[in-house]
Write a protein that holds these residues in place. Structure first.
Motif, PDB file in Angstrom:
ATOM      1  N   ARG A   1      46.805  43.169  32.099  1.00 27.15           N
ATOM      2  CA  ARG A   1      46.243  43.407  33.429  1.00 27.15           C
ATOM      3  C   ARG A   1      44.988  42.556  33.649  1.00 27.15           C
ATOM      4  O   ARG A   1      44.820  41.956  34.709  1.00 27.15           O
ATOM      5  N   ILE A   2      44.141  42.479  32.636  1.00 29.47           N
ATOM      6  CA  ILE A   2      42.922  41.666  32.735  1.00 29.47           C
ATOM      7  C   ILE A   2      43.291  40.195  32.922  1.00 29.47           C
ATOM      8  O   ILE A   2      42.721  39.504  33.771  1.00 29.47           O
ATOM      9  N   ARG A   3      44.253  39.722  32.141  1.00 26.95           N
ATOM     10  CA  ARG A   3      44.675  38.323  32.247  1.00 26.95           C
ATOM     11  C   ARG A   3      45.235  38.019  33.628  1.00 26.95           C
ATOM     12  O   ARG A   3      45.038  36.921  34.161  1.00 26.95           O
ATOM     13  N   THR A   4      45.947  38.973  34.222  1.00 30.79           N
ATOM     14  CA  THR A   4      46.497  38.788  35.562  1.00 30.79           C
ATOM     15  C   THR A   4      45.372  38.592  36.571  1.00 30.79           C
ATOM     16  O   THR A   4      45.436  37.687  37.410  1.00 30.79           O
ATOM     17  N   PHE A   5      44.345  39.426  36.488  1.00 29.81           N
ATOM     18  CA  PHE A   5      43.205  39.300  37.399  1.00 29.81           C
ATOM     19  C   PHE A   5      42.501  37.963  37.210  1.00 29.81           C
ATOM     20  O   PHE A   5      42.111  37.313  38.188  1.00 29.81           O
ATOM     21  N   LEU A   6      42.354  37.539  35.946  1.00 32.15           N
ATOM     22  CA  LEU A   6      41.701  36.260  35.674  1.00 32.15           C
ATOM     23  C   LEU A   6      42.544  35.095  36.190  1.00 32.15           C
ATOM     24  O   LEU A   6      42.009  34.111  36.710  1.00 32.15           O
ATOM     25  N   ARG A   7      43.860  35.222  36.065  1.00 30.24           N
ATOM     26  CA  ARG A   7      44.748  34.173  36.559  1.00 30.24           C
ATOM     27  C   ARG A   7      44.645  34.027  38.077  1.00 30.24           C
ATOM     28  O   ARG A   7      44.664  32.920  38.609  1.00 30.24           O
ATOM     29  N   LYS A   8      44.498  35.169  38.772  1.00 29.03           N
ATOM     30  CA  LYS A   8      44.353  35.124  40.228  1.00 29.03           C
ATOM     31  C   LYS A   8      43.086  34.377  40.623  1.00 29.03           C
ATOM     32  O   LYS A   8      43.077  33.623  41.605  1.00 29.03           O
ATOM     33  N   VAL A   9      42.011  34.567  39.855  1.00 31.17           N
ATOM     34  CA  VAL A   9      40.764  33.837  40.123  1.00 31.17           C
ATOM     35  C   VAL A   9      40.988  32.342  39.882  1.00 31.17           C
ATOM     36  O   VAL A   9      40.579  31.510  40.703  1.00 31.17           O
ATOM     37  N   GLU A  10      41.639  32.015  38.772  1.00 26.36           N
ATOM     38  CA  GLU A  10      41.910  30.610  38.446  1.00 26.36           C
ATOM     39  C   GLU A  10      42.728  29.939  39.550  1.00 26.36           C
ATOM     40  O   GLU A  10      42.444  28.805  39.952  1.00 26.36           O
ATOM     41  N   GLU A  11      43.744  30.636  40.051  1.00 23.62           N
ATOM     42  CA  GLU A  11      44.593  30.076  41.099  1.00 23.62           C
ATOM     43  C   GLU A  11      43.808  29.880  42.389  1.00 23.62           C
ATOM     44  O   GLU A  11      43.995  28.889  43.097  1.00 23.62           O
ATOM     45  N   ALA A  12      42.929  30.832  42.702  1.00 22.80           N
ATOM     46  CA  ALA A  12      42.110  30.722  43.906  1.00 22.80           C
ATOM     47  C   ALA A  12      41.152  29.539  43.796  1.00 22.80           C
ATOM     48  O   ALA A  12      40.928  28.814  44.772  1.00 22.80           O
ATOM     49  N   ILE A  13      40.602  29.330  42.607  1.00 21.16           N
ATOM     50  CA  ILE A  13      39.700  28.191  42.384  1.00 21.16           C
ATOM     51  C   ILE A  13      40.478  26.887  42.537  1.00 21.16           C
ATOM     52  O   ILE A  13      40.007  25.933  43.166  1.00 21.16           O
ATOM     53  N   ALA A  14      41.688  26.864  41.982  1.00 19.10           N
ATOM     54  CA  ALA A  14      42.516  25.653  42.055  1.00 19.10           C
ATOM     55  C   ALA A  14      42.902  25.335  43.495  1.00 19.10           C
ATOM     56  O   ALA A  14      43.012  24.164  43.867  1.00 19.10           O
ATOM     57  N   SER A  15      43.074  26.361  44.316  1.00 19.05           N
ATOM     58  CA  SER A  15      43.440  26.137  45.717  1.00 19.05           C
ATOM     59  C   SER A  15      42.263  25.603  46.519  1.00 19.05           C
ATOM     60  O   SER A  15      42.446  25.042  47.599  1.00 19.05           O
ATOM     61  N   GLY A  16      41.050  25.822  46.017  1.00 17.06           N
ATOM     62  CA  GLY A  16      39.861  25.325  46.699  1.00 17.06           C
ATOM     63  C   GLY A  16      39.340  26.247  47.789  1.00 17.06           C
ATOM     64  O   GLY A  16      38.393  25.911  48.482  1.00 17.06           O
ATOM     65  N   ASN A  17      39.935  27.427  47.926  1.00 10.29           N
ATOM     66  CA  ASN A  17      39.518  28.387  48.948  1.00 10.29           C
ATOM     67  C   ASN A  17      38.395  29.256  48.378  1.00 10.29           C
ATOM     68  O   ASN A  17      38.631  30.103  47.524  1.00 10.29           O
ATOM     69  N   ARG A  18      37.178  29.042  48.860  1.00  8.31           N
ATOM     70  CA  ARG A  18      36.025  29.737  48.295  1.00  8.31           C
ATOM     71  C   ARG A  18      36.063  31.241  48.582  1.00  8.31           C
ATOM     72  O   ARG A  18      35.729  32.058  47.727  1.00  8.31           O
ATOM     73  N   GLU A  19      36.463  31.621  49.806  1.00  8.85           N
ATOM     74  CA  GLU A  19      36.499  33.050  50.164  1.00  8.85           C
ATOM     75  C   GLU A  19      37.502  33.793  49.288  1.00  8.85           C
ATOM     76  O   GLU A  19      37.227  34.892  48.789  1.00  8.85           O
ATOM     77  N   LEU A  20      38.665  33.188  49.113  1.00 11.02           N
ATOM     78  CA  LEU A  20      39.705  33.796  48.278  1.00 11.02           C
ATOM     79  C   LEU A  20      39.238  33.896  46.823  1.00 11.02           C
ATOM     80  O   LEU A  20      39.442  34.923  46.165  1.00 11.02           O
ATOM     81  N   ALA A  21      38.587  32.843  46.347  1.00 10.39           N
ATOM     82  CA  ALA A  21      38.100  32.831  44.967  1.00 10.39           C
ATOM     83  C   ALA A  21      37.015  33.885  44.762  1.00 10.39           C
ATOM     84  O   ALA A  21      36.996  34.586  43.738  1.00 10.39           O
ATOM     85  N   THR A  22      36.132  34.033  45.744  1.00  7.46           N
ATOM     86  CA  THR A  22      35.062  35.039  45.638  1.00  7.46           C
ATOM     87  C   THR A  22      35.651  36.441  45.613  1.00  7.46           C
ATOM     88  O   THR A  22      35.230  37.295  44.823  1.00  7.46           O
ATOM     89  N   ALA A  23      36.626  36.678  46.487  1.00  9.54           N
ATOM     90  CA  ALA A  23      37.271  38.001  46.529  1.00  9.54           C
ATOM     91  C   ALA A  23      37.992  38.294  45.215  1.00  9.54           C
ATOM     92  O   ALA A  23      37.921  39.417  44.687  1.00  9.54           O
ATOM     93  N   ALA A  24      38.682  37.304  44.683  1.00  8.16           N
ATOM     94  CA  ALA A  24      39.404  37.479  43.416  1.00  8.16           C
ATOM     95  C   ALA A  24      38.429  37.739  42.268  1.00  8.16           C
ATOM     96  O   ALA A  24      38.699  38.562  41.382  1.00  8.16           O
ATOM     97  N   LEU A  25      37.286  37.049  42.308  1.00  6.89           N
ATOM     98  CA  LEU A  25      36.276  37.238  41.260  1.00  6.89           C
ATOM     99  C   LEU A  25      35.696  38.647  41.327  1.00  6.89           C
ATOM    100  O   LEU A  25      35.502  39.300  40.297  1.00  6.89           O
ATOM    101  N   ARG A  26      35.431  39.124  42.533  1.00  2.00           N
ATOM    102  CA  ARG A  26      34.912  40.489  42.694  1.00  2.00           C
ATOM    103  C   ARG A  26      35.913  41.531  42.214  1.00  2.00           C
ATOM    104  O   ARG A  26      35.519  42.580  41.703  1.00  2.00           O
ATOM    105  N   ALA A  27      37.191  41.257  42.408  1.00  2.00           N
ATOM    106  CA  ALA A  27      38.226  42.187  41.944  1.00  2.00           C
ATOM    107  C   ALA A  27      38.375  42.137  40.422  1.00  2.00           C
ATOM    108  O   ALA A  27      38.669  43.152  39.783  1.00  2.00           O
ATOM    109  N   ALA A  28      38.164  40.950  39.852  1.00  2.00           N
ATOM    110  CA  ALA A  28      38.352  40.772  38.402  1.00  2.00           C
ATOM    111  C   ALA A  28      37.208  41.349  37.592  1.00  2.00           C
ATOM    112  O   ALA A  28      37.411  41.799  36.461  1.00  2.00           O
ATOM    113  N   GLN A  29      36.002  41.349  38.160  1.00  2.00           N
ATOM    114  CA  GLN A  29      34.829  41.772  37.393  1.00  2.00           C
ATOM    115  C   GLN A  29      34.954  43.191  36.833  1.00  2.00           C
ATOM    116  O   GLN A  29      34.772  43.390  35.624  1.00  2.00           O
TER     117      GLN A  29
END
Length: 88
Positions: free
Chosen positions: A27-55
Motif C-alpha cells: 500500500r505504501i509503495r502504491t502511494f509512492l508510485r502515484k507521487v512518482e507518476e505525478a512528478i513524471a507528468s509534470g503536473n505540480r498540483e497533482l504531485a502535491t496532492a499525491a504527496l499529501r496523500a502519501a505522507q
C-alpha cells in the motif's frame, strides 16, 4: 520445523504478521508510485496532492514497524524536494 507448542504458535503468528506487513508495504509503495507518476507528468498540483496523500501512509508504516523512521523521513524529503522543483 517448530516442535514445541510455543514455537508452533509463534510460527502461526509470524505468518499472520508477515501477511499484514506485506499488504501495508504494498500500500505504501502504491502511494509512492502515484507521487512518482505525478512528478513524471509534470503536473505540480497533482504531485502535491499525491504527496499529501502519501505522507500519512508513509509515517503510518513507521508507527506499525514496517519502515524505519529515517527511511520514511528520507523518502518524504526527497519526494518533497522533487515536487518543489516542478514549480521552477
Amino acid at each position: 520445523m517448530a516442535n514445541t507448542p510455543q514455537s508452533k504458535k509463534r510460527a502461526r503468528q509470524n505468518e499472520r504478521r508477515q501477511a499484514v506487513n506485506k499488504a501495508r508495504r504494498s500500500r505504501i509503495r502504491t502511494f509512492l508510485r502515484k507521487v512518482e507518476e505525478a512528478i513524471a507528468s509534470g503536473n505540480r498540483e497533482l504531485a502535491t496532492a499525491a504527496l499529501r496523500a502519501a505522507q500519512p501512509e508513509l509515517f503510518r508504516g513507521v508507527t506499525k514497524g514496517v519502515l524505519h523512521k529515517n527511511t520514511a523521513a528520507r523518502k518524504m524529503s526527497r519526494l518533497a524536494q522533487r515536487v518543489k522543483a516542478l514549480e521552477a
